[in-house]
Design a protein around this motif. Structure first.
Motif, PDB file in Angstrom:
ATOM      1  N   ASN A  17       0.798  -1.238   0.000  1.00  0.00           N
ATOM      2  CA  ASN A  17       0.000   0.000   0.000  1.00  0.00           C
ATOM      3  C   ASN A  17       0.829   1.286   0.000  1.00  0.00           C
ATOM      4  N   LEU A  18       2.135   1.190  -0.223  1.00  0.00           N
ATOM      5  CA  LEU A  18       2.933   2.411  -0.304  1.00  0.00           C
ATOM      6  C   LEU A  18       2.687   3.104  -1.642  1.00  0.00           C
ATOM      7  N   PHE A  19       2.796   4.419  -1.651  1.00  0.00           N
ATOM      8  CA  PHE A  19       2.615   5.190  -2.871  1.00  0.00           C
ATOM      9  C   PHE A  19       3.866   5.142  -3.734  1.00  0.00           C
ATOM     10  N   GLU A  20       5.036   5.188  -3.073  1.00  0.00           N
ATOM     11  CA  GLU A  20       6.308   5.211  -3.811  1.00  0.00           C
ATOM     12  C   GLU A  20       7.443   4.820  -2.876  1.00  0.00           C
ATOM     13  N   VAL A  21       8.486   4.231  -3.444  1.00  0.00           N
ATOM     14  CA  VAL A  21       9.697   3.886  -2.689  1.00  0.00           C
ATOM     15  C   VAL A  21      10.904   4.407  -3.455  1.00  0.00           C
ATOM     16  N   LEU A  22      11.744   5.201  -2.782  1.00  0.00           N
ATOM     17  CA  LEU A  22      12.999   5.651  -3.366  1.00  0.00           C
ATOM     18  C   LEU A  22      14.121   4.756  -2.840  1.00  0.00           C
ATOM     19  N   ASN A  23      15.018   4.360  -3.711  1.00  0.00           N
ATOM     20  CA  ASN A  23      16.130   3.467  -3.370  1.00  0.00           C
ATOM     21  C   ASN A  23      15.643   2.133  -2.780  1.00  0.00           C
ATOM     22  N   PRO A  24      14.758   1.421  -3.492  1.00  0.00           N
ATOM     23  CA  PRO A  24      14.282   0.129  -2.976  1.00  0.00           C
ATOM     24  C   PRO A  24      15.395  -0.903  -2.839  1.00  0.00           C
ATOM     25  N   GLU A  25      16.491  -0.699  -3.573  1.00  0.00           N
ATOM     26  CA  GLU A  25      17.598  -1.659  -3.487  1.00  0.00           C
ATOM     27  C   GLU A  25      18.222  -1.688  -2.097  1.00  0.00           C
ATOM     28  N   ILE A  26      18.092  -0.588  -1.353  1.00  0.00           N
ATOM     29  CA  ILE A  26      18.614  -0.558   0.022  1.00  0.00           C
ATOM     30  C   ILE A  26      17.800  -1.500   0.906  1.00  0.00           C
ATOM     31  N   VAL A  27      16.496  -1.484   0.721  1.00  0.00           N
ATOM     32  CA  VAL A  27      15.617  -2.391   1.472  1.00  0.00           C
ATOM     33  C   VAL A  27      15.959  -3.834   1.139  1.00  0.00           C
ATOM     34  N   GLU A  28      16.104  -4.107  -0.148  1.00  0.00           N
ATOM     35  CA  GLU A  28      16.431  -5.466  -0.607  1.00  0.00           C
ATOM     36  C   GLU A  28      17.763  -5.928  -0.023  1.00  0.00           C
ATOM     37  N   ASP A  29      18.754  -5.058  -0.013  1.00  0.00           N
ATOM     38  CA  ASP A  29      20.075  -5.423   0.489  1.00  0.00           C
ATOM     39  C   ASP A  29      20.042  -5.757   1.974  1.00  0.00           C
ATOM     40  N   VAL A  30      19.349  -4.939   2.762  1.00  0.00           N
ATOM     41  CA  VAL A  30      19.310  -5.155   4.209  1.00  0.00           C
ATOM     42  C   VAL A  30      18.524  -6.412   4.561  1.00  0.00           C
ATOM     43  N   VAL A  31      17.349  -6.559   3.967  1.00  0.00           N
ATOM     44  CA  VAL A  31      16.446  -7.650   4.350  1.00  0.00           C
ATOM     45  C   VAL A  31      16.902  -8.994   3.795  1.00  0.00           C
ATOM     46  N   VAL A  32      17.333  -9.009   2.536  1.00  0.00           N
ATOM     47  CA  VAL A  32      17.665 -10.281   1.885  1.00  0.00           C
ATOM     48  C   VAL A  32      19.148 -10.622   2.022  1.00  0.00           C
ATOM     49  N   LYS A  33      20.012  -9.712   1.587  1.00  0.00           N
ATOM     50  CA  LYS A  33      21.440 -10.033   1.575  1.00  0.00           C
ATOM     51  C   LYS A  33      22.064  -9.988   2.965  1.00  0.00           C
ATOM     52  N   GLN A  34      21.792  -8.923   3.709  1.00  0.00           N
ATOM     53  CA  GLN A  34      22.353  -8.822   5.061  1.00  0.00           C
ATOM     54  C   GLN A  34      21.554  -9.629   6.080  1.00  0.00           C
ATOM     55  N   ASN A  35      20.309  -9.923   5.729  1.00  0.00           N
ATOM     56  CA  ASN A  35      19.441 -10.734   6.586  1.00  0.00           C
ATOM     57  C   ASN A  35      19.366 -10.174   8.017  1.00  0.00           C
ATOM     58  N   ARG A  36      19.103  -8.880   8.104  1.00  0.00           N
ATOM     59  CA  ARG A  36      18.942  -8.242   9.413  1.00  0.00           C
ATOM     60  C   ARG A  36      17.722  -7.338   9.383  1.00  0.00           C
ATOM     61  N   PRO A  37      17.243  -6.920  10.537  1.00  0.00           N
ATOM     62  CA  PRO A  37      16.061  -6.050  10.555  1.00  0.00           C
ATOM     63  C   PRO A  37      16.338  -4.705   9.889  1.00  0.00           C
ATOM     64  N   LEU A  38      15.409  -4.278   9.053  1.00  0.00           N
ATOM     65  CA  LEU A  38      15.476  -2.949   8.458  1.00  0.00           C
ATOM     66  C   LEU A  38      15.137  -1.931   9.550  1.00  0.00           C
ATOM     67  N   VAL A  39      15.969  -0.897   9.678  1.00  0.00           N
ATOM     68  CA  VAL A  39      15.738   0.134  10.689  1.00  0.00           C
ATOM     69  C   VAL A  39      15.097   1.340   9.998  1.00  0.00           C
ATOM     70  N   ILE A  40      13.898   1.675  10.437  1.00  0.00           N
ATOM     71  CA  ILE A  40      13.095   2.728   9.809  1.00  0.00           C
ATOM     72  C   ILE A  40      12.757   3.795  10.843  1.00  0.00           C
ATOM     73  N   TYR A  41      12.726   5.042  10.383  1.00  0.00           N
ATOM     74  CA  TYR A  41      12.197   6.070  11.277  1.00  0.00           C
ATOM     75  C   TYR A  41      11.064   6.823  10.626  1.00  0.00           C
ATOM     76  N   TRP A  42      10.103   7.152  11.453  1.00  0.00           N
ATOM     77  CA  TRP A  42       8.974   7.995  11.057  1.00  0.00           C
ATOM     78  C   TRP A  42       8.932   9.179  12.005  1.00  0.00           C
ATOM     79  N   GLY A  43       8.952  10.376  11.459  1.00  0.00           N
ATOM     80  CA  GLY A  43       8.929  11.567  12.290  1.00  0.00           C
ATOM     81  C   GLY A  43       7.581  12.259  12.247  1.00  0.00           C
ATOM     82  N   THR A  44       7.146  12.762  13.387  1.00  0.00           N
ATOM     83  CA  THR A  44       5.913  13.536  13.442  1.00  0.00           C
ATOM     84  C   THR A  44       6.146  14.756  14.318  1.00  0.00           C
ATOM     85  N   ALA A  45       5.884  15.931  13.743  1.00  0.00           N
ATOM     86  CA  ALA A  45       6.052  17.171  14.502  1.00  0.00           C
ATOM     87  C   ALA A  45       4.941  17.264  15.549  1.00  0.00           C
TER      88      ALA A  45
END
Length: 338
Positions: A17-45
């Motif tokens: 359900n995402l509208f767009e992803v920039l640099n999806p290869e980073i997600v692929e590298d972390v999750v598949v190749k490095q096999n570690r949890p993806l670290v994400i931040y969401w900011g809210t003012a």
């Protein structure tokens, strides 16, 4: 719901359900190749009170957590102050506590694991010498034009704007480095800031991150859901009478799908939040003259609305007044004193 363990299924859930992803290869590298949890931040003012539109990012945070990601929620108190004084500095600490309470309660309401969830107060690290020096370095490689352009969709635009509006997007980019994340998550209105971060962080020796974007939630009047227009949104603390009044005033021309405030609210808030009652994405319209209509996809509901099978006059039940959510909303009420 159980956590997903297969790497490809994790990526599918992250992108759902995402509208767009920039640099999806980073997600692929972390999750598949490095096999570690993806670290994400969401900011809210930490400015106004969170409204029902917050279910959209919160439900997506739930997807991230079920995909095994580590999620950091930035309570951006300094950003709120910088954005044309939306949040007076004397109030930001109280508002940050309130936001933490509300977001935690929303996540618990949709039954997602929060052991990999971390709240970070912006002022806890954004006032340090290291951060300040990095901000100076970043400001030396970003033009006034690019900073203003980046914040155009996010920072309040006024004549003779203060310099704080130019600092805002630089800090949001820099937060990716100082929070130690692989990706930043936000609405598509943040895209210009995300593009700025992607371009300028490498100029000061920092790496690029992935950027995950949700669609924006339209208001009940068909435009942007805005804290400055109380009737465009349903506040989490609105009493039932206020919810009914706002629904009645919502823009919903019979058989007209485009610009329909109620249909947009169903698509982005009520349908995904069906997990609260049904354990899956679902929205049910009760009819006086027939069997209830159950929808799991917005496309079918749009077709039925255009064909006058279902119409706004039959009253869509608002998410914040559904029985399954009343206890949750009542539980938030004491925090309104903040």
């Amino acid at each position: 719901m159980d956590d997903v363990t297969d790497p490809q299924e994790k990526i599918k859930l992250i992108n759902k359900n995402l509208f767009e992803v920039l640099n999806p290869e980073i997600v692929e590298d972390v999750v598949v190749k490095q096999n570690r949890p993806l670290v994400i931040y969401w900011g809210t003012a930490t400015t106004g009170r969170p409204h029902c539109g917050y279910f959209v990012p919160v439900l997506k945070l739930g997807d991230f957590l079920r995909a095994g990601c580590r999620v950091k929620i930035l309570l951006a108190d300094i950003h709120g102050f910088l954005d044309n004084l939306k949040a007076p500095i004397e109030l930001v600490k109280f508002r940050a506590e309130y936001y933490k309470f509300v977001i935690t309660a929303l996540l618990q309401a949709v039954n997602v694991p929060i052991d990999r969830l971390e709240f970070v107060l912006g002022s806890a690290y954004q006032l340090t010498p290291a951060y300040t020096m990095d901000l100076f370095r970043l400001s030396s490689v970003v033009t006034e034009h690019d900073a203003k352009k980046a914040g155009a969709e996010v920072v309040k635009q006024v004549d003779n704007a203060p310099l704080s509006g130019l600092i805002y997007p630089l800090m949001q980019a820099l937060d990716e480095q100082h929070l130690g994340v692989d990706a930043q998550f936000g609405g598509v209105d943040q895209r210009k800031i995300f593009a700025l971060a992607k371009e300028v962080l490498p100029r000061v020796g920092f790496g690029e991150r992935a950027h995950l974007m949700n669609p924006m939630v339209p208001g009940l009047h068909g435009g942007k859901m805005s804290a400055s227009d109380p009737d465009s949104k349903i506040d989490l603390l609105d009493p039932p009478d206020a919810v009914r009044r706002k629904i009645r005033k919502a823009l919903a021309v019979p058989m007209q799908v485009e610009g329909n405030g109620l249909l947009s609210f169903v698509e982005y808030v009520l349908l995904p939040a069906g997990v609260l009652r049904y354990g899956e994405q679902r929205f049910v319209v009760n009819r006086r003259d027939g069997e209830p209509l159950a929808y799991t996809e917005i496309e079918q509901m749009r077709e039925d609305y255009a064909a006058d099978v279902v119409r706004a006059s039959r009253r869509f039940p608002p998410v914040c007044s559904q029985p399954a959510q009343k206890p949750h909303v009542r539980g938030l009420r004491p925090s309104s004193q903040h």
